[in-house]
Motif scaffolding. Structure first.
Motif, mmCIF file in Angstrom:
data_model
loop_
_atom_site.group_PDB
_atom_site.id
_atom_site.type_symbol
_atom_site.label_atom_id
_atom_site.label_comp_id
_atom_site.label_asym_id
_atom_site.label_seq_id
_atom_site.Cartn_x
_atom_site.Cartn_y
_atom_site.Cartn_z
ATOM 1 N N ILE A 51 -1.838 -2.296 15.655
ATOM 2 C CA ILE A 51 -0.828 -2.696 14.674
ATOM 3 C C ILE A 51 -1.217 -2.218 13.275
ATOM 4 C CG2 ILE A 51 0.263 -4.652 13.529
ATOM 5 C CD1 ILE A 51 1.309 -4.127 16.323
ATOM 6 N N GLY A 52 -2.491 -2.422 12.918
ATOM 7 C CA GLY A 52 -2.958 -1.987 11.602
ATOM 8 C C GLY A 52 -2.882 -0.481 11.439
ATOM 9 N N CYS A 53 -3.271 0.264 12.490
ATOM 10 C CA CYS A 53 -3.240 1.729 12.417
ATOM 11 C C CYS A 53 -1.799 2.249 12.385
ATOM 12 C CB CYS A 53 -3.995 2.324 13.603
ATOM 13 S SG CYS A 53 -5.791 2.185 13.464
ATOM 14 N N LEU A 54 -0.892 1.557 13.096
ATOM 15 C CA LEU A 54 0.512 1.968 13.069
ATOM 16 C C LEU A 54 1.073 1.839 11.655
ATOM 17 C CD1 LEU A 54 3.106 2.828 14.516
ATOM 18 C CD2 LEU A 54 3.548 0.403 14.999
ATOM 19 N N ALA A 55 0.772 0.706 11.014
ATOM 20 C CA ALA A 55 1.244 0.498 9.639
ATOM 21 C C ALA A 55 0.648 1.542 8.705
ATOM 22 C CB ALA A 55 0.879 -0.907 9.172
ATOM 23 N N MET A 56 -0.635 1.836 8.874
ATOM 24 C CA MET A 56 -1.289 2.831 8.018
ATOM 25 C C MET A 56 -0.747 4.227 8.307
ATOM 26 S SD MET A 56 -3.237 3.332 5.541
ATOM 27 C CE MET A 56 -3.818 1.636 5.415
ATOM 28 N N GLY A 57 -0.461 4.519 9.569
ATOM 29 C CA GLY A 57 0.093 5.819 9.921
ATOM 30 C C GLY A 57 1.454 6.042 9.278
ATOM 31 N N ILE A 58 2.297 5.007 9.278
ATOM 32 C CA ILE A 58 3.604 5.113 8.628
ATOM 33 C C ILE A 58 3.435 5.342 7.130
ATOM 34 C CG2 ILE A 58 5.697 3.817 8.058
ATOM 35 C CD1 ILE A 58 5.406 2.419 10.789
ATOM 36 N N MET A 59 2.483 4.613 6.531
ATOM 37 C CA MET A 59 2.254 4.762 5.098
ATOM 38 C C MET A 59 1.752 6.165 4.759
ATOM 39 S SD MET A 59 2.563 3.034 2.332
ATOM 40 C CE MET A 59 2.608 1.349 2.978
ATOM 41 N N MET A 60 0.859 6.701 5.589
ATOM 42 C CA MET A 60 0.313 8.030 5.314
ATOM 43 C C MET A 60 1.370 9.109 5.532
ATOM 44 S SD MET A 60 -3.586 7.678 6.829
ATOM 45 C CE MET A 60 -4.255 9.085 5.953
ATOM 46 N N PHE A 61 2.267 8.898 6.497
ATOM 47 C CA PHE A 61 3.336 9.879 6.698
ATOM 48 C C PHE A 61 4.318 9.850 5.538
ATOM 49 C CE2 PHE A 61 7.504 11.149 8.352
ATOM 50 C CZ PHE A 61 7.188 12.404 8.850
ATOM 51 N N TYR A 62 4.642 8.641 5.067
ATOM 52 C CA TYR A 62 5.576 8.474 3.951
ATOM 53 C C TYR A 62 5.034 9.115 2.673
ATOM 54 C CZ TYR A 62 8.053 6.050 0.168
ATOM 55 O OH TYR A 62 8.758 5.758 -0.975
ATOM 56 N N THR A 63 3.714 9.048 2.470
ATOM 57 C CA THR A 63 3.099 9.574 1.235
ATOM 58 C C THR A 63 2.333 10.869 1.505
ATOM 59 O OG1 THR A 63 1.087 8.238 1.569
ATOM 60 C CG2 THR A 63 2.871 7.236 0.296
ATOM 61 N N ARG A 64 2.705 11.588 2.558
ATOM 62 C CA ARG A 64 1.926 12.740 3.024
ATOM 63 C C ARG A 64 1.797 13.856 1.992
ATOM 64 N NH1 ARG A 64 6.878 12.653 5.236
ATOM 65 N NH2 ARG A 64 8.171 14.541 5.244
ATOM 66 N N ARG A 65 2.715 13.935 1.033
ATOM 67 C CA ARG A 65 2.664 15.004 0.036
ATOM 68 C C ARG A 65 1.957 14.583 -1.251
ATOM 69 N NH1 ARG A 65 7.623 16.002 2.591
ATOM 70 N NH2 ARG A 65 7.742 18.127 3.471
ATOM 71 N N GLN A 66 1.396 13.380 -1.270
ATOM 72 C CA GLN A 66 0.662 12.907 -2.442
ATOM 73 C C GLN A 66 -0.809 13.327 -2.332
ATOM 74 O OE1 GLN A 66 2.566 11.593 -4.877
ATOM 75 N NE2 GLN A 66 4.180 12.054 -3.373
ATOM 76 N N LEU A 67 -1.384 13.649 -3.487
ATOM 77 C CA LEU A 67 -2.746 14.172 -3.508
ATOM 78 C C LEU A 67 -3.737 13.206 -2.860
ATOM 79 C CD1 LEU A 67 -4.788 16.301 -4.419
ATOM 80 C CD2 LEU A 67 -4.939 15.113 -6.636
ATOM 81 N N VAL A 68 -3.630 11.915 -3.169
ATOM 82 C CA VAL A 68 -4.569 10.928 -2.620
ATOM 83 C C VAL A 68 -4.513 10.919 -1.097
ATOM 84 C CG1 VAL A 68 -5.125 8.472 -2.477
ATOM 85 C CG2 VAL A 68 -4.498 9.477 -4.674
#
Length: 362
Positions: A51-68
């Motif tokens: 569950i935690g990794c799914l939430a983090m995966g969605i967040m990383m995909f949403y912000t995939r073009r950000q430098l951080v």
């Protein structure tokens, strides 16, 4: 609402949430190297982590073009290497972490050239790491079959013993290991057992079943017992222990000139003649390799010499032993009726100091 989520500042701020994921992977990599990870509720642990990794995966995909997010997606890939190698088979731990990290890397906004370069470097790192791990575990580590036996925690809870049986063609053997019991770390559904501190206190052949018993003994009684066995028992004090007892004041040490390297000789202003006929050496500076010199504490520090002092145990009072950190009473392990481990010696000799931790890859 769409304008809010499409805003560059929303994505920049939310990309900061990916930093804790990178830190978390760093901790898991550290625990994998220095601890044995035991997951005792695998289904619950896997569900919570997924569950935690799914939430983090969605967040990383949403912000995939950000430098951080792009930096985090690259950094997490090398961190996965020790996690995968040292926890292979713990699928409830590996699958969520690997899926998120690999997906984040390939879907990040980094250019194709950057992905190709970093991907090739990471692939090479994984190949070399896996090869080195395979070589170490199959060639350098003993192939003797080891079977864990009974274990027990000391009355104070500070130490534990573990019995290990080795199987070979010569009848096998039994060994008893004592390790600290206070360095372990516990989390929900997971227990991290510290490794690198094991100290073998008893070995016997052939295979046998030893009698083990923890007792609690007083500091004064242990001192008397040791001096009864060996009246000339000597304790080697480290520099910090010397300082605690005030023995570093005016401390000097005799050192043979031949035990010093050229850099140390130069630091001390010592000149060794190249031949007997050499001249032009100032008075008092010419020494020969068989000579000895007296060096004070500051000069010992200047030449990088490890400072220590051998002190007869009989010269130390009970109060001084207390000042060195030895509690009034503590744990003693008896194996087949003989004391094989004393808390007293473990503390004075710094058995389980963090600086003495060994790197164990298994």
């Amino acid at each position: 609402m769409n304008r809010f989520f499409d805003s560059p500042w929303t994505k920049r701020i939310l990309s900061l949430v990916t930093i804790p994921y990178g830190i978390f992977l760093g901790y898991v990599a550290y625990w994998s190297v220095f601890y044995d990870i035991e997951i005792y509720e695998k289904v619950k642990f896997g569900f919570v982590l997924a569950i935690g990794c799914l939430a983090m995966g969605i967040m990383m995909f949403y912000t995939r073009r950000q430098l951080v997010t792009m930096v985090v997606s690259i950094v997490t890939m090398p961190l996965l290497l020790p996690i995968v190698l040292l926890n292979f088979g713990e699928w409830e731990l590996l699958i969520p972490l690997v899926l998120v990290s690999v997906t984040a890397f390939f879907t990040s906004g980094s250019g194709e050239a950057a992905k190709t370069i970093f991907g090739a470097m990471i692939l090479m790192l994984y190949m070399l790491g896996a090869l080195a791990y395979f070589f170490y575990t199959t060639v350098l580590v003993s192939s003797v079959q080891m079977t864990p036996g009974p274990s027990g925690v000391s009355p104070s809870g500070n130490y534990r013993y573990e019995v290990t049986y080795s199987m070979d063609k010569c009848g096998g053997g039994t060994s008893v290991i004592v390790a600290p019991n206070t360095y372990d770390t516990s989390f929900s559904y997971m227990y991290c057992r510290a490794k690198g501190f094991d100290r073998t206190v008893y070995v016997t052949r052939p295979l046998s079943e030893p009698e083990l018993k923890w007792t609690t003994e007083k500091r004064r009684d242990i001192t008397a017992t040791i001096l009864d066995i060996n009246p000339d028992a000597v304790l080697t004090l480290s520099e910090s222990q010397m300082h605690t007892l005030g023995r570093d004041q005016g401390f000097t040490k005799e050192i043979r000139v031949k035990d010093l390297n050229q850099k140390q000789l130069k630091t001390l202003g010592i000149v060794l003649p190249a031949s007997e006929g050499e001249t032009e050496i100032p008075e008092g500076m010419r020494l020969y390799t068989e000579d000895t010199i007296v060096v004070d504490l500051s000069d010992l520090h200047n030449i990088g010499w490890t400072v220590s002092e051998d002190v007869p145990l009989s010269d130390l009072t009970d109060q001084q032993l207390a000042a060195l950190g030895v509690p009034e009473s503590g744990d003693v392990l008896y194996v087949n009726g003989e004391p094989q481990f004393r808390y007293y010696i473990a503390i004075l000799d710094s058995y389980y100091d963090m600086s003495k931790r060994e790197l164990v890859i298994d």
